[in-house]
Scaffold this motif. Structure first.
Motif, PDB file in Angstrom:
ATOM      1  N   ARG A 179       0.822  -1.224   0.000  1.00  0.00           N
ATOM      2  CA  ARG A 179       0.000   0.000   0.000  1.00  0.00           C
ATOM      3  C   ARG A 179       0.850   1.265   0.000  1.00  0.00           C
ATOM      4  O   ARG A 179       0.449   2.292  -0.542  1.00  0.00           O
ATOM      5  N   GLN A 180       2.031   1.201   0.599  1.00  0.00           N
ATOM      6  CA  GLN A 180       2.906   2.375   0.652  1.00  0.00           C
ATOM      7  C   GLN A 180       3.572   2.639  -0.701  1.00  0.00           C
ATOM      8  O   GLN A 180       3.810   3.784  -1.066  1.00  0.00           O
ATOM      9  N   ILE A 181       3.894   1.574  -1.440  1.00  0.00           N
ATOM     10  CA  ILE A 181       4.627   1.753  -2.699  1.00  0.00           C
ATOM     11  C   ILE A 181       3.724   1.794  -3.924  1.00  0.00           C
ATOM     12  O   ILE A 181       4.129   2.287  -4.972  1.00  0.00           O
ATOM     13  N   GLU A 182       2.493   1.314  -3.772  1.00  0.00           N
ATOM     14  CA  GLU A 182       1.560   1.268  -4.899  1.00  0.00           C
ATOM     15  C   GLU A 182       1.330   2.624  -5.566  1.00  0.00           C
ATOM     16  O   GLU A 182       1.306   2.704  -6.799  1.00  0.00           O
ATOM     17  N   PRO A 183       1.166   3.720  -4.799  1.00  0.00           N
ATOM     18  CA  PRO A 183       0.953   5.017  -5.454  1.00  0.00           C
ATOM     19  C   PRO A 183       2.106   5.413  -6.393  1.00  0.00           C
ATOM     20  O   PRO A 183       1.916   6.197  -7.316  1.00  0.00           O
ATOM     21  N   ALA A 184       3.291   4.864  -6.153  1.00  0.00           N
ATOM     22  CA  ALA A 184       4.436   5.161  -7.023  1.00  0.00           C
ATOM     23  C   ALA A 184       4.456   4.250  -8.247  1.00  0.00           C
ATOM     24  O   ALA A 184       5.348   4.360  -9.091  1.00  0.00           O
ATOM     25  N   GLY A 185       3.485   3.346  -8.347  1.00  0.00           N
ATOM     26  CA  GLY A 185       3.412   2.458  -9.501  1.00  0.00           C
ATOM     27  C   GLY A 185       4.422   1.323  -9.467  1.00  0.00           C
ATOM     28  O   GLY A 185       4.811   0.808 -10.508  1.00  0.00           O
ATOM     29  N   LEU A 186       4.854   0.951  -8.269  1.00  0.00           N
ATOM     30  CA  LEU A 186       5.843  -0.122  -8.127  1.00  0.00           C
ATOM     31  C   LEU A 186       5.212  -1.352  -7.506  1.00  0.00           C
ATOM     32  O   LEU A 186       4.262  -1.246  -6.734  1.00  0.00           O
ATOM     33  N   ILE A 187       5.786  -2.509  -7.830  1.00  0.00           N
ATOM     34  CA  ILE A 187       5.446  -3.729  -7.116  1.00  0.00           C
ATOM     35  C   ILE A 187       6.572  -3.981  -6.106  1.00  0.00           C
ATOM     36  O   ILE A 187       7.637  -3.362  -6.174  1.00  0.00           O
ATOM     37  N   SER A 188       6.324  -4.893  -5.175  1.00  0.00           N
ATOM     38  CA  SER A 188       7.274  -5.076  -4.074  1.00  0.00           C
ATOM     39  C   SER A 188       8.673  -5.485  -4.550  1.00  0.00           C
ATOM     40  O   SER A 188       9.666  -5.038  -3.985  1.00  0.00           O
ATOM     41  N   MET A 189       8.781  -6.307  -5.587  1.00  0.00           N
ATOM     42  CA  MET A 189      10.111  -6.716  -6.053  1.00  0.00           C
ATOM     43  C   MET A 189      10.858  -5.536  -6.677  1.00  0.00           C
ATOM     44  O   MET A 189      12.067  -5.413  -6.523  1.00  0.00           O
ATOM     45  N   GLU A 190      10.152  -4.651  -7.354  1.00  0.00           N
ATOM     46  CA  GLU A 190      10.805  -3.452  -7.890  1.00  0.00           C
ATOM     47  C   GLU A 190      11.315  -2.577  -6.750  1.00  0.00           C
ATOM     48  O   GLU A 190      12.423  -2.040  -6.820  1.00  0.00           O
ATOM     49  N   PHE A 191      10.508  -2.458  -5.701  1.00  0.00           N
ATOM     50  CA  PHE A 191      10.935  -1.691  -4.535  1.00  0.00           C
ATOM     51  C   PHE A 191      12.154  -2.351  -3.888  1.00  0.00           C
ATOM     52  O   PHE A 191      13.091  -1.668  -3.484  1.00  0.00           O
ATOM     53  N   SER A 192      12.161  -3.676  -3.826  1.00  0.00           N
ATOM     54  CA  SER A 192      13.319  -4.394  -3.272  1.00  0.00           C
ATOM     55  C   SER A 192      14.579  -4.105  -4.074  1.00  0.00           C
ATOM     56  O   SER A 192      15.662  -3.948  -3.505  1.00  0.00           O
ATOM     57  N   ILE A 193      14.433  -4.034  -5.384  1.00  0.00           N
ATOM     58  CA  ILE A 193      15.593  -3.702  -6.230  1.00  0.00           C
ATOM     59  C   ILE A 193      16.096  -2.308  -5.880  1.00  0.00           C
ATOM     60  O   ILE A 193      17.288  -2.105  -5.641  1.00  0.00           O
ATOM     61  N   LEU A 194      15.187  -1.348  -5.828  1.00  0.00           N
ATOM     62  CA  LEU A 194      15.590   0.025  -5.503  1.00  0.00           C
ATOM     63  C   LEU A 194      16.231   0.110  -4.119  1.00  0.00           C
ATOM     64  O   LEU A 194      17.233   0.799  -3.935  1.00  0.00           O
ATOM     65  N   LYS A 195      15.658  -0.606  -3.142  1.00  0.00           N
ATOM     66  CA  LYS A 195      16.210  -0.588  -1.783  1.00  0.00           C
ATOM     67  C   LYS A 195      17.622  -1.150  -1.738  1.00  0.00           C
ATOM     68  O   LYS A 195      18.418  -0.747  -0.893  1.00  0.00           O
ATOM     69  N   SER A 196      17.934  -2.067  -2.622  1.00  0.00           N
ATOM     70  CA  SER A 196      19.268  -2.687  -2.631  1.00  0.00           C
ATOM     71  C   SER A 196      20.368  -1.657  -2.816  1.00  0.00           C
ATOM     72  O   SER A 196      21.495  -1.844  -2.353  1.00  0.00           O
TER      73      SER A 196
END
Length: 130
Positions: free
Chosen positions: A7-24
Protein backbone atom coordinates in the motif's frame (compact mmCIF):
# COMPACT_ATOMS: atom_id res chain seq x y z
CA UNK A 1 3.32 -6.31 6.84
CA UNK A 2 3.65 -7.21 3.17
CA UNK A 3 0.24 -5.75 2.35
CA UNK A 4 1.15 -2.58 4.22
CA UNK A 5 4.36 -2.21 2.24
CA UNK A 6 2.45 -2.76 -0.98
CA UNK A 7 0.00 0.00 0.00
CA UNK A 8 2.91 2.37 0.65
CA UNK A 9 4.63 1.75 -2.70
CA UNK A 10 1.56 1.27 -4.90
CA UNK A 11 0.95 5.02 -5.45
CA UNK A 12 4.44 5.16 -7.02
CA UNK A 13 3.41 2.46 -9.50
CA UNK A 14 5.84 -0.12 -8.13
CA UNK A 15 5.45 -3.73 -7.12
CA UNK A 16 7.27 -5.08 -4.07
CA UNK A 17 10.11 -6.72 -6.05
CA UNK A 18 10.80 -3.45 -7.89
CA UNK A 19 10.93 -1.69 -4.54
CA UNK A 20 13.32 -4.39 -3.27
CA UNK A 21 15.59 -3.70 -6.23
CA UNK A 22 15.59 0.03 -5.50
CA UNK A 23 16.21 -0.59 -1.78
CA UNK A 24 19.27 -2.69 -2.63
CA UNK A 25 21.05 0.46 -3.74
CA UNK A 26 21.09 1.72 -0.16
CA UNK A 27 23.66 -0.99 0.56
CA UNK A 28 25.77 -0.61 -2.56
CA UNK A 29 25.81 2.05 -5.29
CA UNK A 30 26.24 -0.31 -8.25
CA UNK A 31 24.94 -3.81 -8.93
CA UNK A 32 24.76 -6.23 -11.82
CA UNK A 33 21.57 -8.17 -12.49
CA UNK A 34 23.37 -11.35 -11.40
CA UNK A 35 24.38 -9.79 -8.09
CA UNK A 36 20.82 -8.64 -7.45
CA UNK A 37 19.51 -12.12 -8.26
CA UNK A 38 21.93 -13.52 -5.66
CA UNK A 39 20.45 -11.39 -2.86
CA UNK A 40 16.80 -11.05 -3.86
CA UNK A 41 14.16 -13.79 -3.96
CA UNK A 42 13.87 -13.91 -7.75
CA UNK A 43 15.85 -15.40 -10.60
CA UNK A 44 18.06 -13.40 -12.96
CA UNK A 45 15.58 -13.34 -15.90
CA UNK A 46 12.84 -11.86 -13.69
CA UNK A 47 15.25 -9.35 -12.14
CA UNK A 48 16.38 -8.40 -15.64
CA UNK A 49 12.78 -7.74 -16.79
CA UNK A 50 12.08 -5.64 -13.70
CA UNK A 51 15.33 -3.71 -14.14
CA UNK A 52 14.34 -2.91 -17.73
CA UNK A 53 11.05 -1.45 -16.48
CA UNK A 54 12.90 0.63 -13.88
CA UNK A 55 15.34 1.86 -16.54
CA UNK A 56 12.41 2.77 -18.82
CA UNK A 57 10.85 4.75 -15.96
CA UNK A 58 14.09 6.65 -15.43
CA UNK A 59 14.75 5.20 -11.97
CA UNK A 60 17.83 3.16 -12.90
CA UNK A 61 20.52 3.57 -15.50
CA UNK A 62 22.83 1.05 -17.07
CA UNK A 63 26.47 1.49 -17.90
CA UNK A 64 29.10 -0.87 -19.21
CA UNK A 65 32.36 -1.33 -17.35
CA UNK A 66 35.25 0.19 -19.25
CA UNK A 67 37.56 -2.73 -18.50
CA UNK A 68 34.99 -5.39 -19.49
CA UNK A 69 32.26 -4.20 -21.85
CA UNK A 70 30.27 -7.41 -21.24
CA UNK A 71 29.49 -6.35 -17.66
CA UNK A 72 26.51 -4.05 -17.26
CA UNK A 73 26.38 -2.07 -14.02
CA UNK A 74 23.18 -0.60 -12.64
CA UNK A 75 22.93 2.61 -10.68
CA UNK A 76 20.06 4.71 -9.36
CA UNK A 77 19.28 7.92 -11.19
CA UNK A 78 18.58 11.01 -9.09
CA UNK A 79 14.88 10.38 -9.62
CA UNK A 80 15.41 6.78 -8.45
CA UNK A 81 17.30 7.96 -5.37
CA UNK A 82 14.59 10.45 -4.46
CA UNK A 83 11.76 7.95 -4.93
CA UNK A 84 13.61 5.17 -3.13
CA UNK A 85 14.29 7.40 -0.13
CA UNK A 86 10.71 8.66 -0.01
CA UNK A 87 9.31 5.13 -0.16
CA UNK A 88 11.76 3.79 2.41
CA UNK A 89 10.68 6.54 4.81
CA UNK A 90 7.00 5.72 4.21
CA UNK A 91 7.58 2.00 4.72
CA UNK A 92 9.65 2.61 7.86
CA UNK A 93 6.91 4.82 9.32
CA UNK A 94 4.33 2.14 8.53
CA UNK A 95 6.44 -0.60 10.13
CA UNK A 96 7.09 1.57 13.19
CA UNK A 97 3.34 2.08 13.63
CA UNK A 98 2.78 -1.68 13.33
CA UNK A 99 5.43 -2.38 15.96
CA UNK A 100 4.18 0.28 18.37
CA UNK A 101 4.00 -1.26 21.84
CA UNK A 102 5.99 -4.37 20.86
CA UNK A 103 8.87 -4.86 23.27
CA UNK A 104 12.41 -5.66 22.10
CA UNK A 105 12.02 -9.11 23.67
CA UNK A 106 8.80 -9.77 21.77
CA UNK A 107 10.40 -8.58 18.56
CA UNK A 108 13.37 -10.91 19.11
CA UNK A 109 11.00 -13.83 19.69
CA UNK A 110 9.20 -12.96 16.46
CA UNK A 111 12.51 -12.87 14.57
CA UNK A 112 13.60 -16.22 16.03
CA UNK A 113 10.32 -17.93 15.17
CA UNK A 114 10.30 -16.41 11.68
CA UNK A 115 13.87 -17.61 11.09
CA UNK A 116 12.87 -21.15 12.02
CA UNK A 117 9.86 -21.04 9.73
CA UNK A 118 11.99 -19.73 6.84
CA UNK A 119 14.60 -22.43 7.45
CA UNK A 120 11.87 -25.09 7.39
CA UNK A 121 10.52 -23.59 4.17
CA UNK A 122 13.96 -23.71 2.56
CA UNK A 123 14.32 -27.39 3.51
CA UNK A 124 10.90 -28.13 2.04
CA UNK A 125 11.81 -26.34 -1.19
CA UNK A 126 15.08 -28.27 -1.45
CA UNK A 127 13.19 -31.54 -0.99
CA UNK A 128 10.83 -30.62 -3.83
CA UNK A 129 13.80 -29.98 -6.11
CA UNK A 130 15.08 -33.53 -5.77
Amino acid sequence: MVKGVERQIEPAGLISMEFSILKSFAEKSEWTVTQLADVLPADAPRISRLVSKLVDRGLLRRRRRTDDRRVVLLRLTQQGKDLSEELRQRVNEHENRLLDGVSPEELETLRAVTSKILANHAIMEQSRGR
